[in-house]
Design a protein around this motif. Structure first.
Motif, PDB file in Angstrom:
ATOM      1  N   ALA A   7     -15.423 -48.617  -7.836  1.00  0.00           N
ATOM      2  CA  ALA A   7     -14.729 -47.577  -8.604  1.00  0.00           C
ATOM      3  C   ALA A   7     -15.130 -47.655 -10.069  1.00  0.00           C
ATOM      4  O   ALA A   7     -15.278 -48.738 -10.633  1.00  0.00           O
ATOM      5  N   LEU A   8     -15.302 -46.491 -10.676  1.00  0.00           N
ATOM      6  CA  LEU A   8     -15.687 -46.448 -12.078  1.00  0.00           C
ATOM      7  C   LEU A   8     -14.550 -46.898 -12.985  1.00  0.00           C
ATOM      8  O   LEU A   8     -14.782 -47.332 -14.106  1.00  0.00           O
ATOM      9  N   LEU A   9     -13.317 -46.791 -12.508  1.00  0.00           N
ATOM     10  CA  LEU A   9     -12.166 -47.052 -13.362  1.00  0.00           C
ATOM     11  C   LEU A   9     -11.071 -47.730 -12.558  1.00  0.00           C
ATOM     12  O   LEU A   9     -10.800 -47.361 -11.415  1.00  0.00           O
ATOM     13  N   ASP A  10     -10.468 -48.744 -13.147  1.00  0.00           N
ATOM     14  CA  ASP A  10      -9.294 -49.377 -12.550  1.00  0.00           C
ATOM     15  C   ASP A  10      -8.425 -49.915 -13.685  1.00  0.00           C
ATOM     16  O   ASP A  10      -8.809 -49.887 -14.862  1.00  0.00           O
ATOM     17  N   LEU A  11      -7.250 -50.390 -13.342  1.00  0.00           N
ATOM     18  CA  LEU A  11      -6.299 -50.842 -14.361  1.00  0.00           C
ATOM     19  C   LEU A  11      -6.836 -52.024 -15.157  1.00  0.00           C
ATOM     20  O   LEU A  11      -6.564 -52.144 -16.359  1.00  0.00           O
ATOM     21  N   GLU A  12      -7.587 -52.888 -14.510  1.00  0.00           N
ATOM     22  CA  GLU A  12      -8.135 -54.047 -15.210  1.00  0.00           C
ATOM     23  C   GLU A  12      -9.105 -53.618 -16.306  1.00  0.00           C
ATOM     24  O   GLU A  12      -9.046 -54.119 -17.436  1.00  0.00           O
ATOM     25  N   ARG A  13      -9.983 -52.684 -15.993  1.00  0.00           N
ATOM     26  CA  ARG A  13     -10.942 -52.206 -16.999  1.00  0.00           C
ATOM     27  C   ARG A  13     -10.234 -51.464 -18.119  1.00  0.00           C
ATOM     28  O   ARG A  13     -10.590 -51.599 -19.295  1.00  0.00           O
ATOM     29  N   ILE A  14      -9.213 -50.683 -17.780  1.00  0.00           N
ATOM     30  CA  ILE A  14      -8.457 -49.972 -18.810  1.00  0.00           C
ATOM     31  C   ILE A  14      -7.794 -50.963 -19.753  1.00  0.00           C
ATOM     32  O   ILE A  14      -7.841 -50.815 -20.985  1.00  0.00           O
ATOM     33  N   ALA A  15      -7.192 -52.004 -19.196  1.00  0.00           N
ATOM     34  CA  ALA A  15      -6.520 -53.007 -20.026  1.00  0.00           C
ATOM     35  C   ALA A  15      -7.508 -53.736 -20.926  1.00  0.00           C
ATOM     36  O   ALA A  15      -7.231 -53.978 -22.110  1.00  0.00           O
ATOM     37  N   GLU A  16      -8.659 -54.108 -20.384  1.00  0.00           N
ATOM     38  CA  GLU A  16      -9.641 -54.855 -21.173  1.00  0.00           C
ATOM     39  C   GLU A  16     -10.166 -54.029 -22.335  1.00  0.00           C
ATOM     40  O   GLU A  16     -10.325 -54.536 -23.453  1.00  0.00           O
ATOM     41  N   ASP A  49       0.613 -44.175 -16.987  1.00  0.00           N
ATOM     42  CA  ASP A  49       1.642 -43.237 -17.423  1.00  0.00           C
ATOM     43  C   ASP A  49       1.604 -43.118 -18.944  1.00  0.00           C
ATOM     44  O   ASP A  49       2.462 -43.624 -19.664  1.00  0.00           O
ATOM     45  N   GLY A  50       0.571 -42.460 -19.445  1.00  0.00           N
ATOM     46  CA  GLY A  50       0.462 -42.202 -20.870  1.00  0.00           C
ATOM     47  C   GLY A  50       0.278 -43.453 -21.710  1.00  0.00           C
ATOM     48  O   GLY A  50      -0.094 -44.521 -21.219  1.00  0.00           O
ATOM     49  N   ARG A  51       0.563 -43.322 -22.991  1.00  0.00           N
ATOM     50  CA  ARG A  51       0.374 -44.430 -23.931  1.00  0.00           C
ATOM     51  C   ARG A  51       1.270 -45.618 -23.577  1.00  0.00           C
ATOM     52  O   ARG A  51       0.838 -46.763 -23.661  1.00  0.00           O
ATOM     53  N   SER A  52       2.510 -45.341 -23.179  1.00  0.00           N
ATOM     54  CA  SER A  52       3.410 -46.442 -22.839  1.00  0.00           C
ATOM     55  C   SER A  52       2.884 -47.247 -21.665  1.00  0.00           C
ATOM     56  O   SER A  52       3.075 -48.466 -21.600  1.00  0.00           O
ATOM     57  N   GLY A  53       2.226 -46.583 -20.727  1.00  0.00           N
ATOM     58  CA  GLY A  53       1.643 -47.295 -19.596  1.00  0.00           C
ATOM     59  C   GLY A  53       0.515 -48.213 -20.025  1.00  0.00           C
ATOM     60  O   GLY A  53       0.365 -49.320 -19.482  1.00  0.00           O
ATOM     61  N   ILE A  54      -0.276 -47.788 -21.008  1.00  0.00           N
ATOM     62  CA  ILE A  54      -1.360 -48.631 -21.517  1.00  0.00           C
ATOM     63  C   ILE A  54      -0.785 -49.821 -22.283  1.00  0.00           C
ATOM     64  O   ILE A  54      -1.282 -50.949 -22.165  1.00  0.00           O
ATOM     65  N   VAL A  55       0.274 -49.582 -23.056  1.00  0.00           N
ATOM     66  CA  VAL A  55       0.921 -50.690 -23.769  1.00  0.00           C
ATOM     67  C   VAL A  55       1.421 -51.734 -22.777  1.00  0.00           C
ATOM     68  O   VAL A  55       1.293 -52.941 -22.998  1.00  0.00           O
ATOM     69  N   GLU A  56       1.959 -51.270 -21.650  1.00  0.00           N
ATOM     70  CA  GLU A  56       2.457 -52.221 -20.662  1.00  0.00           C
ATOM     71  C   GLU A  56       1.307 -52.979 -19.994  1.00  0.00           C
ATOM     72  O   GLU A  56       1.444 -54.161 -19.647  1.00  0.00           O
ATOM     73  N   LEU A  57       0.167 -52.340 -19.836  1.00  0.00           N
ATOM     74  CA  LEU A  57      -1.022 -53.052 -19.357  1.00  0.00           C
ATOM     75  C   LEU A  57      -1.434 -54.132 -20.351  1.00  0.00           C
ATOM     76  O   LEU A  57      -1.835 -55.240 -19.951  1.00  0.00           O
ATOM     77  N   LEU A  58      -1.344 -53.824 -21.640  1.00  0.00           N
ATOM     78  CA  LEU A  58      -1.653 -54.818 -22.669  1.00  0.00           C
ATOM     79  C   LEU A  58      -0.689 -55.997 -22.586  1.00  0.00           C
ATOM     80  O   LEU A  58      -1.100 -57.161 -22.698  1.00  0.00           O
ATOM     81  N   ARG A  59       0.590 -55.716 -22.376  1.00  0.00           N
ATOM     82  CA  ARG A  59       1.589 -56.780 -22.279  1.00  0.00           C
ATOM     83  C   ARG A  59       1.256 -57.710 -21.107  1.00  0.00           C
ATOM     84  O   ARG A  59       1.299 -58.932 -21.232  1.00  0.00           O
ATOM     85  N   ALA A  60       0.921 -57.097 -19.976  1.00  0.00           N
ATOM     86  CA  ALA A  60       0.596 -57.903 -18.801  1.00  0.00           C
ATOM     87  C   ALA A  60      -0.698 -58.682 -19.006  1.00  0.00           C
ATOM     88  O   ALA A  60      -0.813 -59.844 -18.587  1.00  0.00           O
ATOM     89  N   ARG A  61      -1.668 -58.041 -19.666  1.00  0.00           N
ATOM     90  CA  ARG A  61      -2.966 -58.702 -19.882  1.00  0.00           C
ATOM     91  C   ARG A  61      -2.814 -59.925 -20.779  1.00  0.00           C
ATOM     92  O   ARG A  61      -3.333 -61.011 -20.466  1.00  0.00           O
ATOM     93  N   VAL A  62      -2.115 -59.796 -21.893  1.00  0.00           N
ATOM     94  CA  VAL A  62      -1.911 -60.945 -22.778  1.00  0.00           C
ATOM     95  C   VAL A  62      -0.992 -61.959 -22.106  1.00  0.00           C
ATOM     96  O   VAL A  62      -1.173 -63.175 -22.240  1.00  0.00           O
ATOM     97  N   GLY A  63      -0.011 -61.466 -21.358  1.00  0.00           N
ATOM     98  CA  GLY A  63       0.916 -62.354 -20.680  1.00  0.00           C
ATOM     99  C   GLY A  63       0.243 -63.287 -19.693  1.00  0.00           C
ATOM    100  O   GLY A  63       0.742 -64.396 -19.436  1.00  0.00           O
ATOM    101  N   ARG A  64      -0.893 -62.868 -19.151  1.00  0.00           N
ATOM    102  CA  ARG A  64      -1.612 -63.742 -18.213  1.00  0.00           C
ATOM    103  C   ARG A  64      -2.156 -64.991 -18.895  1.00  0.00           C
ATOM    104  O   ARG A  64      -2.486 -65.971 -18.219  1.00  0.00           O
TER     105      ARG A  64
END
Length: 210
Positions: A7-16, A49-64
């Protein structure tokens, strides 16, 4: 035309990519993320889900990068101290993320699991239910502030020749050699915070016994 195997796009790539942008510039925009990912802007919105969804991806990414296992199956004082250092290190590596996270509620399941472990630790320590969230919030506020301080200059007070601050100058001159200003302050603050929790628990226990 054959479909791509990956897949060209997934949540992991968006977060990174979002984290890369925040680390570089202090914020992110979806159009710039799309440009770096080589996709259309609308494609990102199909995954989040918009900008808030990306912020939550950032939270999870740093949280790891935080070792939540430090909270499990050990005495609460060393566990909380070790967790504080891991927490600070994760956000000190990405200080620009902190202001973005404060504007959104915590929703990521993996991050909520970390808080669940922290609450369980506080329950084992003897914190009363009404005190748990206040203690957790005080702990988190201190650690996040310390993470920002770690990214600050070593010299934070520069007294010009025409300023009269002899007590401040003497206090600055008395700083010991060794660990950085931020590390000394963090060590001091963690000790004060945990000691305060210990005294509070002892007082609550005495009040309950009385």
């Amino acid at each position: 035309m054959a479909r791509p195997r990956k897949a060209l796009l997934d949540l992991e790539r968006i977060a990174e990519v979002a984290l890369e942008l925040v680390d570089e510039t202090g914020d992110f925009t979806v159009p710039e993320m799309a440009r770096r990912l080589g996709v259309q802007t609308a494609s990102i919105y199909h995954h989040v889900d918009g900008r808030s969804g990306i912020v939550e991806l950032l939270r999870a990414r740093v949280g790891r990068e935080i070792d939540a296992t430090l909270l499990d199956d050990r005495p609460w004082e060393p566990a909380l101290r070790a967790f504080a250092y891991s927490y600070r290190a994760a956000f000190a590596a990405h200080p620009h993320v902190v202001p973005l996270l404060t504007g959104e509620p915590v929703r990521a399941p993996e991050v909520l699991d970390c808080y669940e472990r922290l609450v369980a630790l506080m329950e084992r320590a003897g914190f009363s239910p009404p005190d748990i969230m206040a203690a957790l919030t005080a702990f988190e506020n201190f650690v996040l502030g310390a993470a920002l301080d770690l990214a600050a200059p070593e010299v934070m007070w520069a007294i010009p020749a025409d300023a009269h601050a002899p007590r401040l100058a003497a206090a600055l001159a008395a700083q010991p050699a060794g660990p950085s200003r931020a590390d000394r302050a963090f060590d001091f603050g963690v000790t004060v915070l945990i000691d305060g929790f210990v005294r509070m628990l002892a007082q609550n226990g005495a009040a309950t016994a009385g």
